[in-house]
Motif scaffolding. Structure first.
Motif, mmCIF file in Angstrom:
data_model
loop_
_atom_site.group_PDB
_atom_site.id
_atom_site.type_symbol
_atom_site.label_atom_id
_atom_site.label_comp_id
_atom_site.label_asym_id
_atom_site.label_seq_id
_atom_site.Cartn_x
_atom_site.Cartn_y
_atom_site.Cartn_z
ATOM 1 N N ALA A 1 -2.151 8.913 2.195
ATOM 2 C CA ALA A 1 -0.889 8.456 1.624
ATOM 3 C C ALA A 1 -0.395 7.241 2.399
ATOM 4 O O ALA A 1 -0.576 7.147 3.620
ATOM 5 C CB ALA A 1 0.153 9.565 1.665
ATOM 6 N N PRO B 1 3.001 4.317 2.522
ATOM 7 C CA PRO B 1 4.311 3.939 1.984
ATOM 8 C C PRO B 1 4.231 2.645 1.179
ATOM 9 O O PRO B 1 3.595 1.678 1.607
ATOM 10 C CB PRO B 1 5.176 3.752 3.244
ATOM 11 N N ILE C 1 3.365 6.059 -1.809
ATOM 12 C CA ILE C 1 4.637 6.776 -1.811
ATOM 13 C C ILE C 1 5.762 5.740 -1.749
ATOM 14 O O ILE C 1 5.912 5.045 -0.745
ATOM 15 C CB ILE C 1 4.761 7.743 -0.619
ATOM 16 N N TYR C 2 6.518 5.649 -2.814
ATOM 17 C CA TYR C 2 7.575 4.647 -2.881
ATOM 18 C C TYR C 2 8.752 5.058 -1.992
ATOM 19 O O TYR C 2 9.330 6.130 -2.159
ATOM 20 C CB TYR C 2 8.047 4.488 -4.327
ATOM 21 N N GLU D 1 13.935 9.604 -4.543
ATOM 22 C CA GLU D 1 12.582 9.076 -4.318
ATOM 23 C C GLU D 1 11.856 9.855 -3.230
ATOM 24 O O GLU D 1 10.643 10.094 -3.327
ATOM 25 C CB GLU D 1 12.656 7.596 -3.957
ATOM 26 N N HIS D 2 12.581 10.273 -2.199
ATOM 27 C CA HIS D 2 11.950 11.069 -1.143
ATOM 28 C C HIS D 2 11.467 12.409 -1.682
ATOM 29 O O HIS D 2 10.378 12.874 -1.334
ATOM 30 C CB HIS D 2 12.946 11.289 0.000
ATOM 31 N N LYS E 1 10.600 13.020 -4.771
ATOM 32 C CA LYS E 1 9.447 12.740 -5.622
ATOM 33 C C LYS E 1 8.199 12.510 -4.771
ATOM 34 O O LYS E 1 7.108 13.008 -5.091
ATOM 35 C CB LYS E 1 9.741 11.516 -6.489
ATOM 36 N N GLY E 2 8.355 11.772 -3.670
ATOM 37 C CA GLY E 2 7.218 11.512 -2.793
ATOM 38 C C GLY E 2 6.691 12.782 -2.158
ATOM 39 O O GLY E 2 5.472 13.008 -2.097
ATOM 40 N N LEU F 1 4.800 14.916 -4.631
ATOM 41 C CA LEU F 1 3.475 14.370 -4.894
ATOM 42 C C LEU F 1 2.489 14.817 -3.813
ATOM 43 O O LEU F 1 1.358 15.223 -4.107
ATOM 44 C CB LEU F 1 3.543 12.841 -4.961
ATOM 45 N N LEU F 2 2.924 14.764 -2.561
ATOM 46 C CA LEU F 2 2.055 15.224 -1.473
ATOM 47 C C LEU F 2 1.783 16.714 -1.578
ATOM 48 O O LEU F 2 0.667 17.176 -1.293
ATOM 49 C CB LEU F 2 2.704 14.908 -0.122
ATOM 50 N N TYR G 1 -0.755 10.630 6.100
ATOM 51 C CA TYR G 1 0.232 9.613 5.735
ATOM 52 C C TYR G 1 0.233 8.551 6.833
ATOM 53 O O TYR G 1 0.573 8.823 7.988
ATOM 54 C CB TYR G 1 1.617 10.249 5.608
ATOM 55 N N LEU H 1 10.108 12.670 4.505
ATOM 56 C CA LEU H 1 9.163 13.542 3.810
ATOM 57 C C LEU H 1 8.889 14.793 4.629
ATOM 58 O O LEU H 1 8.756 15.898 4.083
ATOM 59 C CB LEU H 1 7.865 12.786 3.552
#
Length: 229
Positions: free
Chosen positions: A33, A35, A63-64, A77-78, A80-81, A84-85, A97, A112
């Motif tokens: 991953a 950023p 990861i946005y 956004e955090h 969502k990131g 995803l992980l 990461y 995260l």
């Protein structure tokens, strides 16, 4: 068994400053991953790829991490990131990461990490050379000697307090307000040096307050030493 999420620091910019453990974890795991919106454009990716060329063959997960002041958007956004992980971790895959600098110092991975640990996942941090240590070494400057305190201060422009504590000040995350920071430093009576983009190809060194440009880049770090006349 769920996978492990590793927050792996790649150091300040010079690929030779990456740790052997960071290199090993990248090589041993398939999910990496990074950023940013586009993985291969991330600074952390480019640093690691210079040492581990097989990184290009890994499954890259961007990861946005938006740099905005809207707290609600940031938290969304955090989440969502992290989710995803978690998809990879739930498959029993480890996730590495990559982060610029050290994962324990003003690191985006921290956000995260809190979510992953809240959700019951195992997280491990892999340390790296932090930017302020790299900058001090570039300047051939001891950060602290004997019993001198070391003050690491982010966004010093947000406070009106003078830099009058004993020891050395490291000023970070103030590049967008550099004119204000320079005024504060001029009144401090300290010996000031700075490094912009430390250990990267675009590195620039400044040996005084006057040399630091008002438009210095985001990765600018200032070291203000107490004078002992």
């Amino acid at each position: 068994m769920k996978g492990i999420a590793y927050g792996v620091g790649v150091g300040p910019g010079d690929p030779e400053l990456m740790s052997l453990k960071a290199v090993r974890l990248i090589r041993e795991n398939d999910v990496i991953a990074v950023p940013g919106k586009i993985a291969i454009e991330a600074v952390a990716y480019r640093i690691a790829a210079a040492v581990v060329p097989e990184l290009a063959e890994k499954e890259l997960v961007p990861i946005y991490m938006p740099m905005v002041k809207d707290r609600a958007r940031i938290e969304t956004e955090h989440e969502k990131g992290a989710k995803l992980l978690e998809r990879y971790l739930d498959q029993g895959k480890n996730v590495v990461y990559l982060t610029l600098g050290d994962p324990t110092v003003y690191c985006t991975f921290s956000y995260l990490q809190h979510i992953l640990e809240r959700d019951g996942y195992r997280v491990e941090l892999v340390p790296a050379v932090p930017s302020f240590c790299a900058a001090a070494a570039r300047l051939n400057l001891p950060l602290a000697e004997w019993d001198e305190p070391l003050h690491i201060v982010p966004a010093v422009h947000k406070t009106s307090e003078p830099l009058n504590q004993p020891g050395t000040y490291v000023l970070m995350k103030s590049a967008s307000h550099m004119a204000e920071v320079k005024a504060l430093l001029k009144n401090s009576g300290r010996d000031v040096q700075a490094v912009e983009n430390c250990s990267m190809e675009t590195e620039r060194v400044y040996r005084s307050v006057e040399e630091i440009p008002d438009d210095a880049g985001y990765f600018s770090l200032i070291i203000a030493k107490e004078r002992h006349d």
